[in-house]
Motif scaffolding. Structure first.
Motif, PDB file in Angstrom:
ATOM      1  N   ILE A 226      23.872  17.074 103.832  1.00  0.00           N
ATOM      2  CA  ILE A 226      23.908  15.610 103.876  1.00  0.00           C
ATOM      3  C   ILE A 226      25.172  15.077 103.209  1.00  0.00           C
ATOM      4  N   ALA A 227      25.542  15.672 102.082  1.00  0.00           N
ATOM      5  CA  ALA A 227      26.745  15.224 101.379  1.00  0.00           C
ATOM      6  C   ALA A 227      27.995  15.439 102.230  1.00  0.00           C
ATOM      7  N   ARG A 228      28.038  16.555 102.932  1.00  0.00           N
ATOM      8  CA  ARG A 228      29.196  16.802 103.802  1.00  0.00           C
ATOM      9  C   ARG A 228      29.252  15.786 104.942  1.00  0.00           C
ATOM     10  N   TRP A 229      28.088  15.424 105.505  1.00  0.00           N
ATOM     11  CA  TRP A 229      28.070  14.409 106.568  1.00  0.00           C
ATOM     12  C   TRP A 229      28.548  13.061 106.036  1.00  0.00           C
ATOM     13  N   ILE A 230      28.145  12.713 104.825  1.00  0.00           N
ATOM     14  CA  ILE A 230      28.568  11.439 104.234  1.00  0.00           C
ATOM     15  C   ILE A 230      30.078  11.408 104.054  1.00  0.00           C
ATOM     16  N   ARG A 231      30.635  12.486 103.532  1.00  0.00           N
ATOM     17  CA  ARG A 231      32.089  12.512 103.304  1.00  0.00           C
ATOM     18  C   ARG A 231      32.870  12.421 104.603  1.00  0.00           C
ATOM     19  N   ARG A 232      32.315  12.922 105.679  1.00  0.00           N
ATOM     20  CA  ARG A 232      33.040  12.953 106.944  1.00  0.00           C
ATOM     21  C   ARG A 232      32.835  11.707 107.800  1.00  0.00           C
ATOM     22  N   ASN A 233      31.716  11.007 107.630  1.00  0.00           N
ATOM     23  CA  ASN A 233      31.352   9.973 108.591  1.00  0.00           C
ATOM     24  C   ASN A 233      31.185   8.571 108.012  1.00  0.00           C
ATOM     25  N   VAL A 234      31.162   8.423 106.708  1.00  0.00           N
ATOM     26  CA  VAL A 234      30.940   7.108 106.115  1.00  0.00           C
ATOM     27  C   VAL A 234      32.264   6.574 105.591  1.00  0.00           C
ATOM     28  N   PRO A 235      32.731   5.438 106.105  1.00  0.00           N
ATOM     29  CA  PRO A 235      33.981   4.860 105.587  1.00  0.00           C
ATOM     30  C   PRO A 235      33.799   4.386 104.144  1.00  0.00           C
ATOM     31  N   ARG A 236      34.773   4.625 103.329  1.00  0.00           N
ATOM     32  CA  ARG A 236      34.789   4.196 101.915  1.00  0.00           C
ATOM     33  C   ARG A 236      33.502   4.634 101.192  1.00  0.00           C
ATOM     34  N   TRP A 237      33.112   5.872 101.436  1.00  0.00           N
ATOM     35  CA  TRP A 237      31.889   6.369 100.812  1.00  0.00           C
ATOM     36  C   TRP A 237      32.036   6.475  99.300  1.00  0.00           C
ATOM     37  N   GLN A 238      33.283   6.506  98.807  1.00  0.00           N
ATOM     38  CA  GLN A 238      33.487   6.603  97.361  1.00  0.00           C
ATOM     39  C   GLN A 238      32.976   5.375  96.621  1.00  0.00           C
ATOM     40  N   GLU A 239      32.821   4.253  97.332  1.00  0.00           N
ATOM     41  CA  GLU A 239      32.348   3.021  96.704  1.00  0.00           C
ATOM     42  C   GLU A 239      30.857   2.777  96.943  1.00  0.00           C
ATOM     43  N   ALA A 240      30.186   3.701  97.598  1.00  0.00           N
ATOM     44  CA  ALA A 240      28.784   3.505  97.964  1.00  0.00           C
ATOM     45  C   ALA A 240      27.868   3.695  96.757  1.00  0.00           C
ATOM     46  N   VAL A 241      26.609   3.323  96.945  1.00  0.00           N
ATOM     47  CA  VAL A 241      25.582   3.465  95.912  1.00  0.00           C
ATOM     48  C   VAL A 241      24.393   4.194  96.526  1.00  0.00           C
ATOM     49  N   VAL A 242      23.871   5.185  95.815  1.00  0.00           N
ATOM     50  CA  VAL A 242      22.691   5.921  96.254  1.00  0.00           C
ATOM     51  C   VAL A 242      21.467   5.262  95.622  1.00  0.00           C
ATOM     52  N   VAL A 243      20.488   4.898  96.435  1.00  0.00           N
ATOM     53  CA  VAL A 243      19.336   4.128  95.971  1.00  0.00           C
ATOM     54  C   VAL A 243      18.050   4.873  96.279  1.00  0.00           C
ATOM     55  N   SER A 244      17.160   4.902  95.303  1.00  0.00           N
ATOM     56  CA  SER A 244      15.816   5.441  95.505  1.00  0.00           C
ATOM     57  C   SER A 244      14.878   4.298  95.848  1.00  0.00           C
ATOM     58  N   LYS A 245      14.029   4.475  96.862  1.00  0.00           N
ATOM     59  CA  LYS A 245      13.133   3.401  97.277  1.00  0.00           C
ATOM     60  C   LYS A 245      11.849   3.369  96.473  1.00  0.00           C
ATOM     61  N   ASN A 246      11.681   4.291  95.544  1.00  0.00           N
ATOM     62  CA  ASN A 246      10.549   4.262  94.616  1.00  0.00           C
ATOM     63  C   ASN A 246      10.918   5.048  93.371  1.00  0.00           C
ATOM     64  N   ALA A 247      10.125   4.861  92.331  1.00  0.00           N
ATOM     65  CA  ALA A 247      10.441   5.507  91.057  1.00  0.00           C
ATOM     66  C   ALA A 247      10.301   7.019  91.130  1.00  0.00           C
ATOM     67  N   GLY A 248       9.441   7.518  92.014  1.00  0.00           N
ATOM     68  CA  GLY A 248       9.225   8.957  92.090  1.00  0.00           C
ATOM     69  C   GLY A 248      10.376   9.740  92.687  1.00  0.00           C
ATOM     70  N   GLY A 249      11.280   9.071  93.403  1.00  0.00           N
ATOM     71  CA  GLY A 249      12.379   9.783  94.042  1.00  0.00           C
ATOM     72  C   GLY A 249      13.694   9.718  93.301  1.00  0.00           C
ATOM     73  N   THR A 250      13.664   9.278  92.038  1.00  0.00           N
ATOM     74  CA  THR A 250      14.917   9.105  91.306  1.00  0.00           C
ATOM     75  C   THR A 250      15.622  10.437  91.035  1.00  0.00           C
ATOM     76  N   LYS A 251      14.861  11.495  90.839  1.00  0.00           N
ATOM     77  CA  LYS A 251      15.498  12.793  90.568  1.00  0.00           C
ATOM     78  C   LYS A 251      16.298  13.260  91.768  1.00  0.00           C
ATOM     79  N   ARG A 252      15.740  13.091  92.952  1.00  0.00           N
ATOM     80  CA  ARG A 252      16.449  13.487  94.167  1.00  0.00           C
ATOM     81  C   ARG A 252      17.690  12.621  94.379  1.00  0.00           C
ATOM     82  N   VAL A 253      17.572  11.346  94.073  1.00  0.00           N
ATOM     83  CA  VAL A 253      18.692  10.422  94.261  1.00  0.00           C
ATOM     84  C   VAL A 253      19.819  10.710  93.282  1.00  0.00           C
ATOM     85  N   THR A 254      19.482  10.939  92.038  1.00  0.00           N
ATOM     86  CA  THR A 254      20.520  11.227  91.050  1.00  0.00           C
ATOM     87  C   THR A 254      21.233  12.537  91.335  1.00  0.00           C
TER      88      THR A 254
END
Length: 506
Positions: free
Chosen positions: A151-179
């Motif tokens: 997934i990280a490789r896809w983001i680096r290749r396909n998302v413009p200005r991914w360096q400025e993006a923010v990774v968000v967890s949609k619930n408190a239980g998924g924060t470990k995966r998001v971080t």
């Protein structure tokens, strides 16, 4: 790979063919069928004696049939004197049922692990278990691979200005995966949480944090405690005069006002407030809350501070009705109004209406770990009688947002999180990213129709019906066959799996 056979279950023949193509070998023959009464029949059409056997099976809409088929195939290979049998499960069934959620609940994932062991599995390869602790359910080694590097490789290749993006967890239980993904990409991360709407009565909110409300305090017997606290705070310590104590209290109050997020400075600097004059007839040590607030307002105007009632940008709140963000002036549902409109003159009703006194759902043993999963919360979000408060923690303005979880099954929490970061956080683009695209019911259609979602990224760990994928222009499916093929090769030759967990920079 001599001495190796790879069998495909009925749920994922396509990904099995890709795995075999990457390994330069053909898929082993097996006949899978069902009797007229629904019983599963399996016949292995090639010799498995002293062979290293890999059985590839994933989830499907007929999940129980695929599980039974997997168990029968493993048992058939075991009966055919296979040397070692490895179950390759891109999506592990029943992974969401890995803990008790009630006193009479079942830990179904553990039961499935026991069934695999009884059938004859000696090794398990899977991808992104819902809870990594599930590896302890097995009596054999488990390789829990991660789709994060892919997934990280896809983001680096396909998302413009991914360096400025923010990774968000949609619930408190998924924060470990998001971080974990945020650390891999060196990005900021945020979180979206939902909660049942609290009471709007100011007196109720004040009573919950200890502000004096005479009738309510007397009803609960708190007036004596409050008086003792006030008397203790007004007594001088170590010979300090009341005047000095009052000056120090005023200084702290002014300092808090200067650092408050509700005050925005227009070029004004900090000032010395130790010499503030006390209004006539009022003790310096017994300033009421209203007088302090009035004095702060006067000082703010004198120093050119602009007072606004907006919350800090890092924490944004919104109203959620039937799973969608609504404006602030949207009428509250009947259920929320009934719950929040509490008479001021009935302190006991007030106390019971507050969530502070109300019983909260909790897990066995008193922890909050076994609360409702995000997919179970979708049913609650759709309740037309309940209004919920949704909170975004993090600054996403004019940035791309990656909402990340391990699977997409129901659309409610994904759409609510996407609308929050776009309508409240002012995000520029939203990418919904998950490893397993289960897409139950019309989930994919609803996410496709959501204007706040730009792209849906999943892997092919779970088979997506062709007609659904064809009509979803926002859907991007990443291929796991290279990862699974390399895991099979390393398992067969006894090589280390560690390189499969590393992020390769492009």
């Amino acid at each position: 790979m001599r001495g190796t056979l790879i069998f495909a279950g009925s749920s994922c023949p396509d990904i099995t063919d890709k795995i075999c193509h990457n390994l330069g070998m053909a898929r082993a023959d097996a006949e899978l069928s069902q009797f007229s009464n629904g019983e599963t029949s399996v016949r292995i059409l090639t010799s498995v004696r002293e062979k290293d056997v890999f059985v590839v099976q994933s989830g499907s809409p007929k999940i129980n049939d695929t599980i039974m088929e997997l168990l029968i195939m493993i048992s058939a290979c075991k009966g055919g004197s296979a040397n070692k049998i490895t179950a390759v499960l891109p999506y592990f069934p029943y992974s969401r049922q890995s803990k008790k959620k009630s006193h009479r609940g079942a830990i179904t994932a553990r039961m499935l692990a026991n069934l695999l062991g009884v059938a004859g599995v000696k090794h398990v390869i899977t991808v992104d278990l819902h809870a990594s602790q599930m590896q302890g359910f097995f009596r054999c080694p488990v390789d829990n691979l991660h789709a994060e590097p892919l997934i990280a490789r896809w983001i680096r290749r396909n998302v413009p200005r991914w360096q400025e993006a923010v990774v968000v967890s949609k619930n408190a239980g998924g924060t470990k995966r998001v971080t974990s993904l945020a650390d891999a990409l060196k990005l900021n991360f945020g979180m979206v949480t939902t909660d049942k709407k609290r009471v709007h009565n100011p007196s109720a909110a004040a009573s919950m944090i200890g502000y004096p409300i005479g009738g309510f305090e007397r009803q609960l017997g708190l007036d004596t405690v409050s008086n003792q606290v006030r008397n203790t705070s007004s007594e001088p310590e170590n010979g300090t005069s009341a005047t000095e104590s009052g000056r120090s209290q005023d200084s702290r109050t002014a300092a808090d006002a200067q650092g408050s997020p509700r005050m925005r400075a227009n070029g004004a600097h900090s000032r010395n407030t130790a010499n503030r004059k006390t209004p006539p007839g009022r003790s310096q040590t017994t300033l009421s809350q209203s007088s302090i607030i009035n004095e702060l307002d006067e000082d703010a105007e004198a120093d050119g501070l602009e007072y606004n009632d907006q919350r800090a940008h890092e924490v944004t709140h919104g109203r959620l009705v039937q799973g969608h963000i609504v404006p602030d002036d949207f009428p509250s549902p009947a259920g929320s109004v009934a719950e929040t409109n509490v008479p001021d003159d009935d302190p006991m009703t007030l106390s019971h209406a507050s969530s502070f006194f109300g019983p909260q759902p909790h897990a066995l043993g008193g922890s909050g770990d076994a609360g409702a999963s995000s997919d179970e919360e979708d049913d609650i979000l759709k309740d037309p009688k309940v209004e919920r408060t949704i909170t975004l923690v993090g600054d996403v303005k004019d940035r791309a947002v990656f909402i990340v979880d391990d699977m997409i099954d129901k659309p409610g929490s994904w759409i609510a999180a996407a609308e929050t970061v776009v309508k409240r956080g002012r995000a520029s683009k939203v990418y919904c990213i998950a490893t397993h695209g289960v897409f139950g019911g019309d989930c994919l259609e609803q996410m496709q129709a959501c204007d706040c979602i730009d792209t849906i990224v999943v892997t092919n760990s779970y088979p997506i019906p062709e007609h659904k994928a064809r009509n979803a222009s926002k859907l991007v499916v990443l291929d796991l066959s290279f990862l699974l093929a390399e895991a099979i090769r390393r398992n067969h030759y006894g090589e280390s799996m560690s390189p499969l967990f590393q992020h390769l920079m492009d």
